[in-house]
Design an enzyme around this catalytic site. Structure first.
Site, PDB file in Angstrom:
ATOM      1  N   ALA A  66       0.814  -1.380   0.282  1.00 31.89           N
ATOM      2  CA  ALA A  66       0.241  -0.021   0.395  1.00 31.89           C
ATOM      3  C   ALA A  66       0.483   1.162  -0.012  1.00 31.89           C
ATOM      4  CB  ALA A  66      -0.847   0.170   1.021  1.00 31.89           C
ATOM      5  N   HIS A  67       0.469   2.288  -0.176  1.00 30.97           N
ATOM      6  CA  HIS A  67       0.948   3.872  -0.244  1.00 30.97           C
ATOM      7  C   HIS A  67       1.666   3.852   1.110  1.00 30.97           C
ATOM      8  CE1 HIS A  67      -1.254   5.409   3.190  1.00 30.97           C
ATOM      9  NE2 HIS A  67      -2.458   4.790   2.834  1.00 30.97           N
TER      10      HIS A  67
END
Lengths: 348, 348, 348
Positions: free
Chosen positions: C241-242
């Site tokens: 994820a980010h």
């Protein structure tokens, strides 16, 4: 793209303290601000960075009082965080606006209808009778099958695939590698152990404002539709099987999977790697912790965790005992010993 | 496509009750039947919809006796469900038959062999010495690497990727985004903590009638082949590592993963999100419940569940105690108290 | 490609026993060696195959003493396994070296910079201001967004997708279907239950020698970068994820998922289907067993397993009690009976 401090201030209805003519070409976090970028200070915890940041322009709250000198140009606004978010939205819109026209080579079937303001990247494929709404952005290598409808302002990122007959609403975002409308996993077992494929002739309907993450798969209905309601957000690498329905504004984290015909209500929050059995009904406002296994219906408003999932509070209690199982076993062994002794004493 | 009731009846060897000339262009479920579509009634539970459905044509069993008037045209057949399934197959074959020829631009290496009746969509890529069998459908943006062999009547959906040297059987279906033959995950740890890649020079062999779901990945053998036997059906987002072998007619649900060199027998049913360690041997006719973790070999015919997996009946018993662990803990605490009291009494 | 025994021997500094002129076109395992291929014998366990193998050429250790006659041509080398690995590397380099030049049609924006020795396959897309390093291999249908930098000697396999602004190091390998830089899963909940998208304007940075498996997704930073450090190897179907960061030489197996902003240290080994919550810090040299759930920080050097994860030794102890929970329950019931009897006796 390049913006002057004074133009940003005008857009935000803010006040410039410093060099009105200074230009920024990007944004950064205040704690690692770089020259030529714009940052913001909203959380007082980060105040020290205000005085040391190399960002060229920093948004601050109108009420904020400087304790030292600042080398950056400041723009004072009502709410620095909101102002920053508004700038980002503007920036992304401006950037998206640059993508327009049809790159070559691309394939647009002559029977397809393509409206105004559309971007179609190279190697994109638009099938028979497809309808592409206004301002839609279709990135390179996207596949839009026959009879697909794509609503206005929707973005299909590079290499996303939409099978025949699917319907994509307005304002949707579909990320690279997502596959919408592949066959449901339906097979009729035969007497000789083989499986005969059951024709999968339904479609997928995405309502408006749905976002589908990278490499997520949403299968078509066996008959009828797999339906993703308005405002649903699916993360990456999620599996949604045939004839599922996901209610309005529900969000699901990565690597979760729904088996066929399961329905999830509105405004639910589903954690990563959660698995749902088929033919379930999950209510509205349900929260499900990560890695849970859902094999039964869930009523509105419940918060559950575990595999199989139970109410969160109960799951926490169970987990405490679970982590201490070896000690519990020891306690039982100790009790067995003590009782043996007591019985022995009684006999004596 | 458009069909008249009388032509459908002829194909099905059925009898029309109503308007022989009425046309249908699609199908629907009887409970949400739409004008211009064909539906069927097999399950008596749905009888009420027969009288209210807007479907134009409805298939019913020959023996079925109407209780009210029906506005739809009926076709009486021996078995309405079978007849409907036969129509669907016919429809899909007819639809697939429309896809033929080579769309431009596409890339077919001059050394590739392409047989009769093939469809090659725009932006598809056929590498050196590849062999494409009769009636194969290669959708847009598919990648077929060098030396790949694709058997007759196989369908490669948009954007599926087949690495060099892989062999795909007859009658296979590979969905969008599936990746066949990427490198196995093999690295030799070095003294300095780095990993040196081990060359992955094997391939993947899919035997006949295999279906591979969207975004599923099947890695090539390190040396030799990763083998998916005849009739295997893999759902979406499954990982099959290097040198695995999956036996005939085994079906695996979404998000399951096999580590390297694991072999699964014939006619197994594997649930979603199941994980297998490497180098395992799983027998024939094994059933594994969803989210199970398999770290040991499994013998023929076993039905297992859990992480680590145990026999299903045992798993259910364990789960009942697990869900009641806080109560079990309380029982033990209560026992400890009582024994303390008993001991105290004895002392007194 | 075709090689003579004497040329292979020269390259390996080995000695030919048999037909110097015999040619091989591929490799095989000694236990299923085929004519026209080269195999090796390193493990004495496989010695019997030496005498029966149909491989045309077999590498053996210099010290090895034949017990029977061998029909294959032998090449004696210092270390047969190392020699074989060296040959494979050479073979793959030679094969890769054949891929060069730009196939048509492809799309290279006029502002992009493409260095020497590059292969760009048909239907590949290179965006504005992208920089493609020396000897990079970009397979068909790859998407390289605007401003992307791809380092020297990197390979992007067919259909991999790199969003705008991402930076890919030297010597990286990105497999088909991998998506680098899609939007992070970030939304601000609104009072009416809807979610407003938070602009995702960061990028992904892959340092040198990173390998990304098929259909793995690495999201861009919300602001700033998602960083994959030098030498990291990610298997297939992994979600990063980010704003995550994965430390040098860490390896992660298939179907694992990291939520936003989690940082993993160097030289870690993470099993398949492991899930990480967001905002965690995992130390260096950590090992995590498959299907574990990580919801807390982990210190350097720990070896953990389970959901939630605990130290491996503890996990094994817990698991033993867990698998015997029904017996533990019986023990407690038995104790309850016995205490009841004891109390009864006391009363009497």
């Amino acid at each position: 793209m390049e913006f002057k401090a004074k133009d940003i201030a005008t857009f935000l209805n803010g006040e410039v303290i410093g060099d009105e003519e200074i230009k920024v070409t990007g944004v950064s976090k205040i704690e690692d601000g770089k020259e030529g970028t714009l940052a913001f200070l909203a959380n007082p915890k980060y105040e020290s960075y205000l005085y040391s940041s190399d960002a060229s322009v920093i948004l601050i709250n109108k009420q904020f009082e400087l304790k030292k000198e600042v080398s950056a140009t400041l723009i004072k606004v009502d709410d620095a965080y909101q102002a920053f978010a508004a700038l980002l939205d503007l920036y992304l819109q401006a950037k998206a606006g640059l993508k327009t026209g049809v790159e070559q080579p691309s394939y647009i079937n002559e029977s397809a209808v393509v409206k105004e303001g559309v971007y179609i990247g190279a190697f994109a494929y638009i099938g028979k009778n497809a309808e592409i709404g206004e301002n839609v952005k279709i990135y390179p290598q996207v596949y839009v099958g026959d009879n697909v409808v794509v609503g206005d302002n929707t973005v299909l990122y590079a290499g996303s695939k939409i099978y025949d007959d699917c319907i994509i609403g307005n304002g949707c975002i579909i990320h690279s590698g997502a596959v919408i409308g592949a066959d449901g996993f339906g097979f009729a077992p035969q007497d000789n152990g083989e499986y005969k494929k059951i024709a999968q002739i339904g479609n997928v309907v995405l309502e408006d404002d749905v976002e589908i993450g990278a490499n997520t798969t949403v299968d078509c209905g066996t008959m009828g539709s797999t339906i993703i309601r308005k405002g649903v957000k699916l993360d990456n690498l999620i599996q949604v099987a045939h004839n599922c329905e996901i209610g309005k504004n529900t969000v699901i984290a990565a690597l979760a999977g729904l088996a066929g015909t399961t329905k999830i209500g509105q405004n639910c929050q589903i954690g990563g790697q959660v698995g749902f059995a088929g033919h379930l009904a999950v209510g509205n406002n349900v929260k499900i912790g990560p890695q849970s296994g859902i094999s039964k219906n869930i009523k509105d408003g419940r918060v559950v965790l575990g595999a199989p999932a139970v109410d969160l509070k109960e799951a926490i209690k169970i987990n405490i005992v679970f982590r201490n199982l070896p000690a519990l076993r020891e306690d039982v062994i100790q009790l067995q010993k003590e009782i043996k002794e007591i019985k022995q004493t009684e006999k004596d």
